[in-house]
Design an enzyme around this catalytic site. Structure first.
Site, short mmCIF file in Angstrom:
data_model
loop_
_atom_site.label_atom_id
_atom_site.label_comp_id
_atom_site.label_asym_id
_atom_site.label_seq_id
_atom_site.Cartn_x
_atom_site.Cartn_y
_atom_site.Cartn_z
N ARG A 296 -6.68 13.00 7.25
CA ARG A 296 -5.34 13.46 7.60
C ARG A 296 -4.52 13.80 6.36
NH1 ARG A 296 -3.95 9.74 13.04
NH2 ARG A 296 -5.24 11.06 14.36
N TYR A 440 -6.18 20.23 13.92
CA TYR A 440 -7.32 19.29 13.82
C TYR A 440 -6.96 17.97 13.13
CZ TYR A 440 -8.82 21.69 9.34
OH TYR A 440 -8.93 22.24 8.12
N GLU A 441 -7.89 17.04 13.19
CA GLU A 441 -7.65 15.64 12.77
C GLU A 441 -6.46 15.04 13.51
OE1 GLU A 441 -9.95 14.45 11.25
OE2 GLU A 441 -10.85 16.17 10.22
N GLY A 442 -6.32 15.38 14.77
CA GLY A 442 -5.17 14.94 15.57
C GLY A 442 -4.07 15.98 15.49
N GLN A 447 0.07 13.16 15.69
CA GLN A 447 0.59 12.55 14.47
C GLN A 447 1.96 11.92 14.73
OE1 GLN A 447 -1.38 12.47 11.81
NE2 GLN A 447 -2.84 13.72 12.96
#
Lengths: 600, 600
Positions: A296, A440-442, A447
């Site tokens: 992240r 991406y990555e949440g 977040q």
């Protein structure tokens, strides 16, 4: 054709005056990071990415990756040779620990270099970028044998790493994972399932690819508490470290995406592939979060990295392109028209980009220092504070940083007018590439929920209180310094909005958690603005101090002071609006019935 | 695969309660636009675009246009046949005046249909869209012979029209035009030069293409006062109306663009092409602005049109995709997960899209009514007021409307998570298509300068005062109605911000015009928010009135009231921040020296 120049002077200013690299020489690696060494790393690393990786950026976008019938994937022309140079020049090992072959530079210096690499070629930078996450997870949770087998070759860059989380039915909600892991008599597991959106899942850059895969063991509960982490190499590794037989994992297809065409985004099929449990069974979520948190922060850095290149090119175009006349009268009457640069709205966009990129650079590097301190701080209290701060700010750096990265890339494209929309000028690629970082990555919504639903309230709000105290301290100092008093006063107002919003959540979140959810993204932006404002106050104070002492480059220091003022006048005002939106709560957000969303 | 359903119910609500179509039956064309006829137009037109044009939208994006070696251009598969149906079904002639073969429907009804066409296929809609501008310019400035030669076939859709303004060195600043027009003995002109970014410049949809071209006659001054407008047909037209020889105008190449791949964006080479002066020599700018103003409103409509389709698909996906659980506890415990729809941040995005698209629809249609009234209003005062209002709001509809269109498309893509980034899902196309609308027909920065530098101060600020008075009147009415008093009060605060900002410009613009330029885009957004807020107050008042009277669909009316409240709580707060940014003025925006923009 776009250009890119690594912003070494600005990085060094931040490392010296915001990060205070020289104040941490008691930490492992920092002793070796003398100003001379750091300058050499940035200059040499910057030269490498500008000369080797940047020229492949448009190439990668145009050619994309190609999957062949046998499941193998070819990266764009030039990528393989560039990766070879990247490894041979030692750039892969920069920030890794010496016991596994790393150079042991502070994480903060490694991150400074990573920014340059992303700016030069985001799709390329993702290949080694994901390897970092795999290394971190293996070091933290792997057995000594797993570490010995995989980590040194991942550190050297000979092998690549991936993260395999997502499945067709399962994105954010990892409890829905269907990939199964059946224990075998020899202690290994047989992994079967389909993973999608796997960045760098298959490619031709490295001789082996080490997949870290989330899967469920037999009888595990159907929730995120039932998932385990496995290491699944593309080629099995023999006892002597040589490559053995091909594992039953293959790339089924690659996605056609809006951007980052140079990175292969794969559907990965696991057909009874051999894997080994990393850490404990059903503790996969915690292991995954080690990768995820590193990833992240890396994605937040992508927001900054792409924005920086887009900004540099917008500046160049604004100086080059002539159109119209200054509102205050022709600036260059002997020319057929003035440059775009004279127009206040163009300048507003350039200043906005400059204020945000330099502010985000400071925040990313200051955040990277917290990662160093979290692991290596002198006292437990130092480590705890740093861990609190970076835990709180990871979703902010990822969410706010990438929202701003996209906004900056869009503004940079706008400066080009019609040429910005045409592929050959290169600007539209930055917008398309920057867009993925918000997803991406949440997603950035995820977040924001991590921020307001977990980080903000954790340990009785300890992290948020620590952050507020730091900002307050900086404001108090700034208010007594004439050169920055206005900036400090405006930041104080913004901080007040953040405090009021936090209080509003505390008072209303218990009654109805949707009140917090409905304000999550505005709150993440509010905290992002305050955090970057905190960086600008630090930078402005340092610039004023140096200027008063007659040190440093006066032109550069003036620019810092003016840009800080711009940030205060033009970006800080958003906090009031964000606070009022948060106070709107969930009622009007949640009131509409499902069928009322279509007016048709 | 994306879907699209024309929002007929919402259009009808706006036509009835915001536009008040029934109150204008004294105007030409409006008498024929009875509720039944309008409903039939919307239903049938909506069906046509949904069934014929929408299925070609992704096809057009994937295939793009192809230029052949002979300079001819092929549109994507299916476009030619769809265009034939479009013409044969009579949709081309909807809003055009009967004396040239049009159906004479009010402009506002034609615009309602155009929105649907854009939603279904923006790239396709551009072909007839640009023809409208050519028709308007020829009717206003052409000779009777030119009108007779070109207009009926443009109206019928048998021929297409284009606008040729931009050259490589000349975008916004039309004074830089280099294309030359040499007078010939027969009264025609020989046109030589290169035009770029010519939408629909060459294609296979129509048998002839009528180019309207800006060029300079010999001895004309090197400024925008020296340009003249010419009509240059692809095929010369014989006296009997049949097609004659091929003119010396050709497509040199087509651009590879970020989006709108289905529309051919051409470099057009004029090699001594035969053209005829339209209107007076060196009065080309005024003639061009007739096309341009129509085109700008059309581009504003593109912001709305693309946003509507993106929004509809985001709603569908949020209902379909299951991931995670509601913060208030599982909404559907028997399912493996709840739908995205339960998550307040997803709902926040959907509400934001809904509030903006419905608000922009009302503003675009209300603006279209002003175009009708400007031309056909009963009294000179009616016509003047309508002309003032649409003159003021044209840059706002174009600039704010397309900035919001892009933001909505981006949010809609965000709802899809990773799938939004993958081409096959179709969402990323909406973002790429929406992006151009912020750039062409004058970038949004140019729109903002048109607003604050021309429209705001014109005639002693008459237009702005008229607009303020209308909003004030609506607020006063709303404040006495319990159901909308909160919305009216919040709009009053936003209007106050607009008034303070306007006053700030008046007080500071004389000292330094850069103070106005530096606040131009924030001001355009401020006025956009107030204008859309004005629409929402009108809609909320109508909904409350109907509800109290027990008329209409209660569910639909409730949705209007809730969405109005959302707009008031979640979008109006931005006006305070925008006002404060404007008050920041030009100092920090313009202070940095050119060389200080690169920190490197």
């Amino acid at each position: 054709m776009p250009t890119y120049t690594p912003p070494v002077r600005d990085t060094r200013f931040v490392l010296e005056h915001v990060v205070g690299l020289q104040n941490h020489s008691n930490l492992p690696g920092f002793d070796a990071a003398s100003p001379d060494v750091v300058e050499a790393v940035l200059e040499e690393g910057g030269r490498f990415v500008a000369e080797v990786l940047f020229p492949l950026n448009q190439v990668g976008d145009r050619h994309g990756c190609t999957r062949h019938e046998d499941g193998s994937v070819t990266t764009p022309p030039g990528f393989k040779e560039a990766y070879r140079q990247f490894v041979e020049s030692g750039w892969a090992t920069l920030g890794n620990v010496p016991e596994y072959g790393g150079q042991g530079m502070p994480h903060v210096v490694s991150v400074a270099f990573q920014e340059y690499m992303i700016s030069a070629n985001m799709a390329f930078a993702m290949y080694p970028g994901l390897t970092h996450g795999a290394i971190a997870a293996l070091i933290a949770k792997g057995s000594p044998e797993q570490i010995a087998t995989y980590v040194p070759k991942l550190v050297s860059g000979e092998w690549g790493g991936t993260m395999n989380l997502t499945e067709p039915q399962c994105g954010t909600d990892l409890g829905l994972i269907r990939t199964r892991a059946e224990p075998q008599a020899d202690g290994s597991y047989s992994i079967t399932g389909t993973k999608i959106f796997i960045s760098s899942g298959e490619h031709d850059l490295t001789e082996n690819i080490i997949h870290l895969v989330l899967a469920k063991t037999p009888g595990a509960p159907d929730s995120s508490k039932g998932i385990s982490l496995f290491v699944v190499p593309k080629f099995l590794v023999n006892a002597d470290g040589s490559l053995g037989e091909r594992n039953a994992v293959s790339c089924g297809s690659i996605e056609h995406k809006m951007g980052i065409h140079g990175n292969s985004t794969c559907v990965m099929n696991y057909d009874g592939a051999t894997g080994w449990l990393v850490g404990e069974e059903m503790k996969g979520l915690a292991a995954m979060f080690i990768m995820m948190n590193a990833a992240r922060l890396g994605v937040g850095l992508q927001g900054l990295g792409v924005a920086e290149t887009a900004y540099q090119n917008a500046v160049a175009y604004a100086h080059d392109r002539r159109q119209g006349r200054a509102l205050t009268g022709a600036a260059e009457p002997d020319q057929p028209a003035d440059t775009l640069f004279v127009h206040p709205d163009v300048r507003r966009m350039l200043m906005q980009m400059k204020a945000l990129t330099e502010g985000l650079r400071a925040l990313c590097l200051w955040g990277a220092l917290q990662v160093d301190l979290e692991h290596n701080g002198a006292t437990e209290e130092d480590r705890r504070l740093a861990g609190d701060l970076i835990g709180l700010l990871t979703p902010v750096i990822k969410g706010y940083g990438t929202d701003m990265g996209y906004a900056i890339a869009t503004d940079a494209q706008q400066v080009y007018g019609g040429h910005g929309y045409v592929a050959e000028w290169g600007m539209e690629q930055y917008v398309r590439d920057a867009r993925i970082a918000m997803i991406y990555e949440g997603t950035n919504g995820v977040q924001a929920m991590d921020l307001v639903g977990r980080k903000l309230m954790q340990n009785g709000g300890r992290a948020a209180q620590a952050m507020l105290a730091l900002v307050q301290e900086e404001i108090a100092a700034g208010k007594s310094e004439e050169a920055v008093v206005d900036i400090a006063t405006r930041l104080e107002k913004a901080l007040g909005d953040l405090q009021v919003a936090s209080l509003w959540f505390m008072q209303n979140g218990m009654k109805n958690p949707n009140h917090v959810g409905a304000g999550a993204v505005p709150y993440m932006h509010l905290m992002g603005i305050v955090a970057v404002g905190y960086m600008w106050l630090k930078m402005a104070r340092a610039a004023a101090r140096l200027k008063a002492a007659g040190e440093g480059d006066g032109t550069f220091l003036n620019a810092k002071l003016i840009t800080a003022r711009f940030f205060a006048e033009r970006i800080l005002p958003d906090t009031g609006a964000l606070r009022r939106k948060i106070e709107g709560g969930a009622d009007s957000v949640m009131a509409l019935e499902p069928e009322m969303f279509l007016a048709a």
